[in-house]
Scaffold this motif. Structure first.
Motif, short mmCIF file in Angstrom:
data_model
loop_
_atom_site.label_atom_id
_atom_site.label_comp_id
_atom_site.label_asym_id
_atom_site.label_seq_id
_atom_site.Cartn_x
_atom_site.Cartn_y
_atom_site.Cartn_z
N TYR A 184 -13.72 14.42 3.30
CA TYR A 184 -12.78 13.70 2.44
C TYR A 184 -11.42 13.51 3.09
O TYR A 184 -10.49 12.99 2.45
CB TYR A 184 -12.59 14.48 1.12
CG TYR A 184 -13.80 14.48 0.23
CD1 TYR A 184 -14.19 13.34 -0.45
CD2 TYR A 184 -14.55 15.65 0.04
CE1 TYR A 184 -15.30 13.34 -1.28
CE2 TYR A 184 -15.66 15.66 -0.78
CZ TYR A 184 -16.03 14.50 -1.44
OH TYR A 184 -17.12 14.50 -2.27
N THR A 185 -11.26 13.89 4.34
CA THR A 185 -9.95 13.89 4.98
C THR A 185 -9.28 12.52 4.97
O THR A 185 -8.06 12.42 4.80
CB THR A 185 -10.07 14.39 6.44
OG1 THR A 185 -10.68 15.67 6.45
CG2 THR A 185 -8.71 14.47 7.10
N LEU A 213 -9.79 9.98 2.80
CA LEU A 213 -9.83 9.27 1.52
C LEU A 213 -8.53 8.51 1.29
O LEU A 213 -8.53 7.37 0.83
CB LEU A 213 -10.08 10.26 0.39
CG LEU A 213 -10.06 9.68 -1.02
CD1 LEU A 213 -11.17 8.65 -1.20
CD2 LEU A 213 -10.20 10.79 -2.07
N TRP A 214 -7.41 9.13 1.62
CA TRP A 214 -6.11 8.48 1.44
C TRP A 214 -6.01 7.18 2.24
O TRP A 214 -5.38 6.22 1.80
CB TRP A 214 -4.99 9.43 1.86
CG TRP A 214 -4.97 9.75 3.32
CD1 TRP A 214 -5.64 10.75 3.96
CD2 TRP A 214 -4.27 9.03 4.34
NE1 TRP A 214 -5.41 10.71 5.32
CE2 TRP A 214 -4.57 9.67 5.58
CE3 TRP A 214 -3.42 7.91 4.34
CZ2 TRP A 214 -4.04 9.22 6.79
CZ3 TRP A 214 -2.90 7.47 5.55
CH2 TRP A 214 -3.20 8.13 6.76
N ALA A 215 -6.66 7.15 3.42
CA ALA A 215 -6.60 5.95 4.26
C ALA A 215 -7.36 4.80 3.60
O ALA A 215 -6.94 3.63 3.69
CB ALA A 215 -7.17 6.25 5.63
N VAL A 237 -7.70 4.37 0.38
CA VAL A 237 -6.84 3.91 -0.71
C VAL A 237 -5.68 3.07 -0.15
O VAL A 237 -5.32 2.02 -0.70
CB VAL A 237 -6.30 5.11 -1.51
CG1 VAL A 237 -5.30 4.65 -2.57
CG2 VAL A 237 -7.46 5.86 -2.18
N ALA A 238 -5.10 3.53 0.97
CA ALA A 238 -4.01 2.78 1.59
C ALA A 238 -4.47 1.40 2.02
O ALA A 238 -3.72 0.42 1.93
CB ALA A 238 -3.46 3.55 2.80
N GLY A 276 -8.20 15.08 -0.48
CA GLY A 276 -8.30 13.96 0.46
C GLY A 276 -7.27 12.87 0.23
O GLY A 276 -7.12 11.98 1.06
N LEU A 277 -6.56 12.91 -0.91
CA LEU A 277 -5.52 11.93 -1.18
C LEU A 277 -4.23 12.26 -0.43
O LEU A 277 -3.31 11.43 -0.38
CB LEU A 277 -5.25 11.85 -2.69
CG LEU A 277 -6.41 11.31 -3.53
CD1 LEU A 277 -6.09 11.43 -5.01
CD2 LEU A 277 -6.71 9.85 -3.17
N LEU A 278 -4.13 13.46 0.14
CA LEU A 278 -2.97 13.82 0.95
C LEU A 278 -3.10 13.20 2.33
O LEU A 278 -4.15 13.30 2.96
CB LEU A 278 -2.84 15.34 1.06
CG LEU A 278 -2.63 16.10 -0.26
CD1 LEU A 278 -2.65 17.60 0.00
CD2 LEU A 278 -1.31 15.68 -0.90
N PRO A 279 -2.04 12.56 2.84
CA PRO A 279 -2.13 11.88 4.14
C PRO A 279 -2.18 12.86 5.31
O PRO A 279 -1.15 13.27 5.85
CB PRO A 279 -0.86 11.02 4.18
CG PRO A 279 0.10 11.70 3.25
CD PRO A 279 -0.73 12.35 2.18
N THR A 286 -8.10 6.22 12.01
CA THR A 286 -7.51 6.12 10.68
C THR A 286 -6.99 4.71 10.42
O THR A 286 -7.22 4.12 9.35
CB THR A 286 -6.36 7.13 10.53
OG1 THR A 286 -6.86 8.44 10.77
CG2 THR A 286 -5.76 7.06 9.13
#
Length: 441
Positions: free
Chosen positions: A55-56, A58-60, A62-63, A189-192, A204
């Motif tokens: 999940y690392t 996941l934020w990417a 969303v971005a 995973g939402l943390l960048p 990324t």
């Protein structure tokens, strides 16, 4: 080309007090752009990210949706605030923009046609392995797409796309729930955070840039006009529609990342790139959950591939028809209330249908004879260069006198378009660097 910003027909539309209220019942072009933009390649890229990094990133993902929201919103705002199409804006910047688009749309369309037909054929052959060869399934997909777009107008096209998006949504969400996501890890995973591996930054950036569409972002404004949205009274509706588009895209990519993280990462399963990776996933699902789940997934895979095919067949053909009309100097100068009629004429025009044929029949030759190295290299370079071109030209157009003052970019829009342009420029340079230029010469 003369600047028509001062056209008196725009003044009334810009200050129209009867602005349409944003409403779910108006949603349409956003669903089309989401369905077209999310293809087999996007789902595989997200699956591979999940299988490699859990999940690392996941934020990417969303971005990536947020970046594409800014691009599509800018394209839609240009169409509604000026009454001019995006190609009209490009033409006003000089011949270089016109010739870039001309080269892009010819070479890209030739190679993409074969790729899109092949992606649609893979799940069909997996579902019906004894019916016919993969190449003939690909030909069938191309011909069905051609006939469908040729004989139907935007209203029918949108309804079919909406149904197929519903199939995609149900399948991807079902799979994400079926593999039982780890909610604490999902939220983390939402943390960048970047993976602790070589080339993690470029990987990324690639995931951010690969979420949801290339030229289909430029086609969004054309679908907005085809829907009948023709002036700034529709601006709120367009913005809601655009957010729904990339919220939908976000659901698709997050669901696939969950599948990659839970089903593949833990088992150490690596997938091939492109549509073949989704066929591999079908085999994993069958071994883990049974044949019914695997077939259900393949139906969703086909919906994903076929929406991308007919979306490009329709949207890019509209853009090409607009390009030819301007090149010939015969565009009908419509008042803002006439843009929907103009879009309808484009769907019946010979350039629209000529580009449909270009997307269908020449690529069939590539299916049977392989892809010429030089053409593939040019396709890769032009494809990588299109999004920096789109972001840069939208920045230019929406900060100039070509756009009415109240609809020009604010600080947030400028920041998002600048970030998007920089991101895609880095990815463009990487794509050009990675090409096997020895095959070209």
């Amino acid at each position: 080309m003369a600047d028509t910003t001062g056209d008196p027909t725009r003044t009334e539309a810009t200050t129209d007090p009867q602005s349409r209220q944003s409403s779910w019942r108006h949603i349409g072009p956003g669903i089309v752009v989401a369905a077209t933009g999310v293809g087999a390649g996007d789902l595989v890229a997200t699956l591979i990210a999940g299988s490699s990094f859990g999940y690392t990133l996941l934020w990417a993902a969303v971005a990536g949706c947020l970046v594409k929201i800014s691009l599509a919103e800018a394209a839609g705002r240009w169409h509604l605030s000026t009454g001019r199409t995006l190609f009209d804006g490009w033409a006003s910047l000089g011949r270089w923009a016109t010739w870039f688009f001309a080269g892009y749309v010819v070479i890209w369309g030739f190679v993409y046609g074969a790729a899109a037909m092949s992606a649609g054929a893979l799940p069909l052959q997996a579902l019906f392995p004894d019916v016919m060869d993969l190449k003939w399934w690909a030909v069938a997909c191309g011909l069905v797409g051609l006939v469908f777009v040729w004989f139907n107008r935007y209203a029918v096209f949108e309804k079919v796309m909406t149904v197929l998006v519903g199939v995609m949504f149900v399948v991807t969400v079902y799979l994400a729930v079926r593999v039982t996501p780890n909610l604490p890890d999902l939220l983390a995973g939402l943390l960048p955070v970047l993976p602790d591996e070589e080339d993690s930054v470029l990987n990324t950036l690639g995931l951010i840039g690969g979420v949801g569409g290339t030229i289909t972002l430029a086609a969004y404004g054309y679908w907005v006009n085809a829907k009948g949205w023709s002036d700034t009274g529709w601006m709120k509706v367009m913005r809601l529609d655009n957010r729904v588009a990339y919220a939908t895209t976000g659901v698709f990519v997050v669901a696939m990342l969950i599948v990659g993280a839970e089903l593949l990462h833990s088992a150490g399963i690596a997938l091939a790139g492109g549509g073949k990776g989704l066929i591999q996933l079908g085999g994993v699902l069958e071994a883990e959950y049974g044949a019914a789940t695997a077939k259900f997934f393949l139906i969703g895979f086909f919906a994903t591939s076929f929406t991308s095919l007919i979306g490009v067949w329709h949207g890019v053909s509209l853009m090409f028809a607009d390009f030819v009309a301007r090149y010939r100097g015969c565009r009908d100068r419509q008042e803002v209330t006439g843009e929907n009629a103009a879009a309808g004429r484009r769907e019946r025009s010979w350039p629209f249908r000529a580009y449909l044929l270009w997307l269908t029949f020449p690529p069939i030759v590539l299916l049977f004879q392989g892809r010429p190295f030089r053409l593939v290299i040019l396709y890769g370079v032009l494809g990588a260069a299109f999004l920096p071109f789109l972001a840069g030209t939208l920045l230019w157009l929406l900060n100039s006198s070509r756009t009415p003052r109240e609809w020009r970019n604010g600080a947030l829009s400028n920041a998002m378009l600048f970030i998007a342009g920089l991101l895609f420029l880095v990815l463009c340079v990487k794509q050009i660097w990675d090409q096997d230029w020895s095959a070209f010469f």
